[in-house]
Design an enzyme around this catalytic site. Sequence first.
Site, short mmCIF file in Angstrom:
data_model
loop_
_atom_site.label_atom_id
_atom_site.label_comp_id
_atom_site.label_asym_id
_atom_site.label_seq_id
_atom_site.Cartn_x
_atom_site.Cartn_y
_atom_site.Cartn_z
CG ASP A 1 -3.49 -5.46 11.34
OD1 ASP A 1 -2.32 -5.08 11.26
OD2 ASP A 1 -4.05 -5.68 12.43
CB SER B 1 -11.94 -1.11 2.39
OG SER B 1 -12.28 -1.01 1.02
CG HIS C 1 0.88 2.22 9.70
ND1 HIS C 1 1.19 3.00 10.80
CD2 HIS C 1 -0.25 1.53 10.05
CE1 HIS C 1 0.30 2.78 11.76
NE2 HIS C 1 -0.58 1.89 11.33
#
Length: 289
Positions: free
Chosen positions: A98, A255, A154
């Site tokens: 995300d 981050s 991922h």
Amino acid sequence: MTVKSLISSLTQQEDLNFLLTNRIPRAALTRFMGWFSKIENPVVRDFSIGCWKLFSDLDLSEAKKIHFKSLHDCFVRELKPGLRPVDADPHIVVSPSDGIIGAHGSISDGELFQIKGAPYSLIDLIGDPALVETHRSGKFVTLRLTSSMYHRFHAPHDAHVEQVTLIHGDTWNVNPIALKRIEKLFCKNERAVIRTRLKSGDALTIVPVAAILVASIRLHFLDLVLNGQTRGPLQFPCDVNVTKGEELGWFEHGSTIIVLAPEHFEFCANVSEWGRIRAGEPLLRNPRA
């Protein structure tokens, strides 16, 4: 005006935001947060998560579980199954996380941008001349994870992980306010360089960049947490195959992830600066797949 809206108004003042999040003992505060967030005490946990909600748009409705052992347990929360479906098109490289899409575009002779008008060089970011040549004229995209987002990342495609290199550095905030003020910020912070090769033979490099309160990056395939306390060899040769959408690891707070791709890759139609993207959604297209 509510307390939350007052805090939001104050932190949106750029000079104050920069002062509060950077002109402090960054490394010491980050180490403290790493310790404090793992305290498994209900009072500490509830107070910490309550403060976090006050300062952000934290939404835990997607979380797989509703009770957490600690603040850290909440940071690295899993999501309910099926909430991040992965685009199955073999031509598509998906977003690894995300994030908010920041600077992106073509790399010009080894130079890219952290924000408009603020260039930095690939060699300063990844430190490997051979890898620089691989991506010298390629594509790049910057994904910023805010503190309230899902923090796991991922595999963007089926790939072979060849090597991970940890580069020690600072813990500057990586929000747009700091990016406008700190030259070559991504090249100053703690970061990992994850070299992968797709089944098409194309090189795809993922660079998770740590920041204040988050100088730790967990990589499952190495079974390691990489941070400023990591000692010994900082290059980790790998021989690991990962599948598209497979969880690679997590940040221990918000981050940035920088994705470096080949020149012939194209950005997908949903990619726009300051737009939001979720893990598994289309990011880049490989017309030669």
